[in-house]
Design a protein around this motif. Structure first.
Motif, PDB file in Angstrom:
ATOM      1  N   PHE A  36      22.168  27.023   7.072  1.00 35.84           N
ATOM      2  CA  PHE A  36      23.583  27.254   7.347  1.00 35.84           C
ATOM      3  C   PHE A  36      24.304  27.589   6.041  1.00 35.84           C
ATOM      4  O   PHE A  36      24.151  26.871   5.048  1.00 35.84           O
ATOM      5  CB  PHE A  36      24.218  26.007   7.978  1.00 35.84           C
ATOM      6  N   PRO A  37      25.096  28.660   6.024  1.00 33.33           N
ATOM      7  CA  PRO A  37      25.797  29.024   4.792  1.00 33.33           C
ATOM      8  C   PRO A  37      26.918  28.049   4.432  1.00 33.33           C
ATOM      9  O   PRO A  37      27.366  28.012   3.292  1.00 33.33           O
ATOM     10  CB  PRO A  37      26.352  30.423   5.084  1.00 33.33           C
ATOM     11  N   GLN A  38      27.378  27.255   5.412  1.00 37.55           N
ATOM     12  CA  GLN A  38      28.331  26.174   5.154  1.00 37.55           C
ATOM     13  C   GLN A  38      27.933  25.023   6.068  1.00 37.55           C
ATOM     14  O   GLN A  38      27.184  25.214   7.029  1.00 37.55           O
ATOM     15  CB  GLN A  38      29.771  26.603   5.486  1.00 37.55           C
ATOM     16  N   ASP A  39      28.474  23.817   5.785  1.00 43.67           N
ATOM     17  CA  ASP A  39      28.150  22.670   6.639  1.00 43.67           C
ATOM     18  C   ASP A  39      28.692  22.869   8.053  1.00 43.67           C
ATOM     19  O   ASP A  39      29.820  23.309   8.238  1.00 43.67           O
ATOM     20  CB  ASP A  39      28.778  21.387   6.070  1.00 43.67           C
ATOM     21  N   VAL A  40      27.850  22.531   9.027  1.00 42.15           N
ATOM     22  CA  VAL A  40      28.297  22.592  10.429  1.00 42.15           C
ATOM     23  C   VAL A  40      28.129  21.216  11.057  1.00 42.15           C
ATOM     24  O   VAL A  40      27.384  20.379  10.547  1.00 42.15           O
ATOM     25  CB  VAL A  40      27.497  23.636  11.242  1.00 42.15           C
ATOM     26  N   LEU A  41      28.829  20.990  12.155  1.00 40.89           N
ATOM     27  CA  LEU A  41      28.654  19.738  12.882  1.00 40.89           C
ATOM     28  C   LEU A  41      27.369  19.848  13.694  1.00 40.89           C
ATOM     29  O   LEU A  41      27.126  20.873  14.344  1.00 40.89           O
ATOM     30  CB  LEU A  41      29.857  19.481  13.799  1.00 40.89           C
ATOM     31  N   PRO A  42      26.532  18.801  13.668  1.00 41.04           N
ATOM     32  CA  PRO A  42      25.224  18.876  14.327  1.00 41.04           C
ATOM     33  C   PRO A  42      25.341  19.166  15.832  1.00 41.04           C
ATOM     34  O   PRO A  42      26.254  18.679  16.497  1.00 41.04           O
ATOM     35  CB  PRO A  42      24.636  17.483  14.095  1.00 41.04           C
ATOM     36  N   GLN A  43      24.407  19.968  16.322  1.00 39.61           N
ATOM     37  CA  GLN A  43      24.252  20.221  17.756  1.00 39.61           C
ATOM     38  C   GLN A  43      25.507  20.776  18.413  1.00 39.61           C
ATOM     39  O   GLN A  43      25.831  20.441  19.542  1.00 39.61           O
ATOM     40  CB  GLN A  43      23.788  18.952  18.489  1.00 39.61           C
ATOM     41  N   THR A  44      26.253  21.615  17.703  1.00 41.43           N
ATOM     42  CA  THR A  44      27.428  22.246  18.303  1.00 41.43           C
ATOM     43  C   THR A  44      27.160  23.711  18.661  1.00 41.43           C
ATOM     44  O   THR A  44      28.056  24.415  19.122  1.00 41.43           O
ATOM     45  CB  THR A  44      28.644  22.184  17.351  1.00 41.43           C
ATOM     46  N   GLY A  45      25.940  24.176  18.432  1.00 39.52           N
ATOM     47  CA  GLY A  45      25.623  25.592  18.649  1.00 39.52           C
ATOM     48  C   GLY A  45      25.764  26.032  20.097  1.00 39.52           C
ATOM     49  O   GLY A  45      25.295  25.362  21.010  1.00 39.52           O
ATOM     50  N   GLU A  46      26.466  27.159  20.279  1.00 41.95           N
ATOM     51  CA  GLU A  46      26.602  27.749  21.621  1.00 41.95           C
ATOM     52  C   GLU A  46      26.115  29.185  21.554  1.00 41.95           C
ATOM     53  O   GLU A  46      26.660  29.992  20.813  1.00 41.95           O
ATOM     54  CB  GLU A  46      28.064  27.722  22.079  1.00 41.95           C
ATOM     55  N   ALA A  47      25.100  29.476  22.369  1.00 44.34           N
ATOM     56  CA  ALA A  47      24.445  30.781  22.280  1.00 44.34           C
ATOM     57  C   ALA A  47      24.886  31.733  23.386  1.00 44.34           C
ATOM     58  O   ALA A  47      25.198  31.310  24.498  1.00 44.34           O
ATOM     59  CB  ALA A  47      22.934  30.602  22.341  1.00 44.34           C
ATOM     60  N   GLN A  48      24.908  33.012  23.032  1.00 44.05           N
ATOM     61  CA  GLN A  48      25.231  34.061  23.996  1.00 44.05           C
ATOM     62  C   GLN A  48      24.369  35.279  23.678  1.00 44.05           C
ATOM     63  O   GLN A  48      24.195  35.631  22.504  1.00 44.05           O
ATOM     64  CB  GLN A  48      26.717  34.432  23.848  1.00 44.05           C
ATOM     65  N   LEU A  49      23.817  35.904  24.703  1.00 45.09           N
ATOM     66  CA  LEU A  49      22.964  37.088  24.504  1.00 45.09           C
ATOM     67  C   LEU A  49      23.631  38.266  25.185  1.00 45.09           C
ATOM     68  O   LEU A  49      23.857  38.250  26.401  1.00 45.09           O
ATOM     69  CB  LEU A  49      21.577  36.828  25.111  1.00 45.09           C
ATOM     70  N   ARG A  50      23.978  39.289  24.381  1.00 47.32           N
ATOM     71  CA  ARG A  50      24.730  40.415  24.951  1.00 47.32           C
ATOM     72  C   ARG A  50      24.362  41.714  24.235  1.00 47.32           C
ATOM     73  O   ARG A  50      24.379  41.769  23.022  1.00 47.32           O
ATOM     74  CB  ARG A  50      26.238  40.122  24.788  1.00 47.32           C
ATOM     75  N   HIS A  51      24.046  42.742  24.989  1.00 44.57           N
ATOM     76  CA  HIS A  51      23.678  44.047  24.430  1.00 44.57           C
ATOM     77  C   HIS A  51      22.571  43.930  23.389  1.00 44.57           C
ATOM     78  O   HIS A  51      22.591  44.646  22.373  1.00 44.57           O
ATOM     79  CB  HIS A  51      24.906  44.729  23.803  1.00 44.57           C
ATOM     80  N   GLY A  52      21.647  43.005  23.603  1.00 42.89           N
ATOM     81  CA  GLY A  52      20.522  42.868  22.681  1.00 42.89           C
ATOM     82  C   GLY A  52      20.826  42.098  21.415  1.00 42.89           C
ATOM     83  O   GLY A  52      20.011  42.064  20.494  1.00 42.89           O
ATOM     84  N   ILE A  53      22.005  41.488  21.331  1.00 45.53           N
ATOM     85  CA  ILE A  53      22.367  40.668  20.165  1.00 45.53           C
ATOM     86  C   ILE A  53      22.570  39.217  20.597  1.00 45.53           C
ATOM     87  O   ILE A  53      23.342  38.943  21.514  1.00 45.53           O
ATOM     88  CB  ILE A  53      23.663  41.182  19.493  1.00 45.53           C
TER      89      ILE A  53
END
Lengths: 137, 137
Positions: free
Chosen positions: A95-112
């Motif tokens: 992570f380039p900066q500190d993040v809060l653990p387990q807050t990741g929300e994923a989205q898949l759109r147009h191949g990204i």
């Protein structure tokens, strides 16, 4: 690896990823998707180019200061030539900066694939943004 | 270039594309999307990895034995690091087999552009396919 702290583990992970990348430069080796990080004040967002990868095959693993994304896309049948990577991929990021653990929300759109992580220290820079938007000319 | 026939022009185009690719190897230069060709007996299909590119920005130009695809995707705002290419791309291809002119049909799905071209000489190999599907063991 009992006794190793998270920064050391993260650095090791980075070195392993770097070695993989060097080993596969210019060869038809493992697929290492291109990635970007953007900063949205309250969130960091990881963007990963994975055209043709189904959401079902994706896995995200967060460990301390690193996140690893893996998945795959099937090789094309009746291929007669080309340079698209296929099969499985795995790429780790610090992570380039500190993040809060387990807050990741994923989205898949147009191949990204986009994954939003909540920052531990949100940026408050409304005035700086206003200045950026209208630079003196 | 009056007087030059199509194979010569196609070869020139290939060399120009090759030069572009060599010049940009390992640098943050122009975006050259990965591509594959597949053969579906009656059609050839070009597959191009262009995640995040909108259909609106795409252009296909067919000239003799070559097809050129161009388009672009916007650079990400507030980028803080990464290696995804952005901006405009253009890539030319020589058809791996003869196709009927102006038969290309394009589809953009999950970040992959697929263009189907009708082959001038369809392959008839049902028996060969059956053999391939059940190799002797």
């Amino acid at each position: 690896m009992v006794g190793m702290n998270e920064p050391v583990l993260a650095r090791l992970q980075q070195l392993m990823t770097l070695r993989e990348e060097v080993e596969t430069l210019g060869s038809g080796g493992p697929w290492i998707p291109a990635a970007d990080w953007t900063d949205e004040d309250t969130h960091l967002i990881l963007h990963l180019d994975i055209p043709g990868v189904s959401a079902d095959s994706l896995e995200l693993l967060e460990e301390g200061s690193t996140v690893t994304v893996s998945g795959e896309r099937p090789a094309l049948a009746r291929l007669i030539g080309g340079d698209r990577p296929a099969g499985a991929f795995r790429r780790s990021f610090t992570f380039p900066q500190d993040v809060l653990p387990q807050t990741g929300e994923a989205q898949l759109r147009h191949g990204i694939l986009s994954v939003r992580f909540q920052k531990r220290h949100p940026t408050i820079d409304v005035h700086a943004e206003d200045l950026d938007a209208h630079p003196a000319e």
